[in-house]
Design an enzyme around this catalytic site. Sequence first.
Site, PDB file in Angstrom:
ATOM      1  N   ARG A  74       0.792  -1.236   0.000  1.00 11.08           N
ATOM      2  CA  ARG A  74       0.000   0.000   0.000  1.00 11.08           C
ATOM      3  C   ARG A  74       0.823   1.284   0.000  1.00 11.08           C
ATOM      4  NH1 ARG A  74      -5.147  -0.191   3.887  1.00 11.08           N
ATOM      5  NH2 ARG A  74      -3.572   0.094   5.511  1.00 11.08           N
ATOM      6  N   ASP A  75       2.103   1.202  -0.280  1.00  4.78           N
ATOM      7  CA  ASP A  75       2.879   2.432  -0.475  1.00  4.78           C
ATOM      8  C   ASP A  75       4.116   2.154  -1.332  1.00  4.78           C
ATOM      9  OD1 ASP A  75       3.337   5.130  -0.297  1.00  4.78           O
ATOM     10  OD2 ASP A  75       4.372   5.041   1.644  1.00  4.78           O
ATOM     11  N   ILE A  76       3.895   1.424  -2.414  1.00 10.00           N
ATOM     12  CA  ILE A  76       4.990   1.166  -3.352  1.00 10.00           C
ATOM     13  C   ILE A  76       5.287   2.453  -4.128  1.00 10.00           C
ATOM     14  CG2 ILE A  76       5.674  -0.115  -5.417  1.00 10.00           C
ATOM     15  CD1 ILE A  76       5.725  -1.857  -2.998  1.00 10.00           C
TER      16      ILE A  76
END
Length: 336
Positions: A74-76
């Site tokens: 959820r934060d690539i």
Amino acid sequence: SFFKTSYVLSALDILQPPQIDCFEEIYVITELMQSDLHKVIVSPQMLSSDHIKVFLYQILRGLKYLHSAGILHRDIKPGNLLVNSNCVLKICDFGLARVEEPDETQHMTQEVVTQYYRAPEILMGSRHYSNSIDIWSVGCIFGELLGRRILFQAQSPIQQLDLITDLLGTPPLHAIRRACEGAQAHIMRGPHKAPSLSVLYMLSDEATHEAVHLLCRMLVFDPVKRISAKDALAHPYLDEGRLRYHTCMCSCCFSVASGRVYTGDFEPTAVPKFDDSYEKNLVSVWQVKELIHRFILEQQQGSRVPLCINPQSAAFKTFIRSTAWHSSKVSKKDER
């Protein structure tokens, strides 16, 4: 740590914690990585086709492992992909990660993923999403590696969505069925846009037919039709990246007298699902602190001398101030 893969940053050790009453910070020692992908992209360093393929191969291998374990990162983004001078890449920063939610009636957090790499279903207020949001982020990074600029650089989520539709065209209604009513109305009342995917070929000389084909499989409006990490790894574009990684860079293959032996798809086919059931029994901050404190002490059991913070380091001043403050609070409590 739970993650046993060379594509995710490993926790090598944890500094010995103070007494639990003074336990406010955790110092984790990880592998040393020299830079991150964002710094590489904005640098004058030339990026060849081989560089891009090797980086993309490692990102997807890491995501394949995480998704198999039921984890959504959820934060690539490029800043969360650490690299060293040998082009070895590791995924880091799991501050927004969570276990996947199979129940589609359960609402999930929408303020996730840095905006430039945020999937359209999140931009449109979908209450539930899958690990395909990570694949969208990888597609944005892939485009950024090819063009050396952010693919969708907007000032607001609405403008972000408009830039996406400028490239992919106006999505059919079934592709945005999970979007909130306001987002659906915004898309439908706007002018109909045709896809302009030919723009992707102009990103750079490295944007070959195979590269654009894989990129288009990642940047799909409908998350159900977006390619998975496993299928992306099987794409012909990554054949050279896989070969170069396993013949020159990895630690999973071994060498014999006649040369290096490639062991193939060495990751286990059945990665155990991450078990977060212990969280259901946690009802207070103090309980969480006790659990973490006990975990660290158990990890350090053995004959070796536990690591401690260096009193000459810059971080020590903050550490000792925090410890002194909590010690004084305990002393005053005892006096009373």
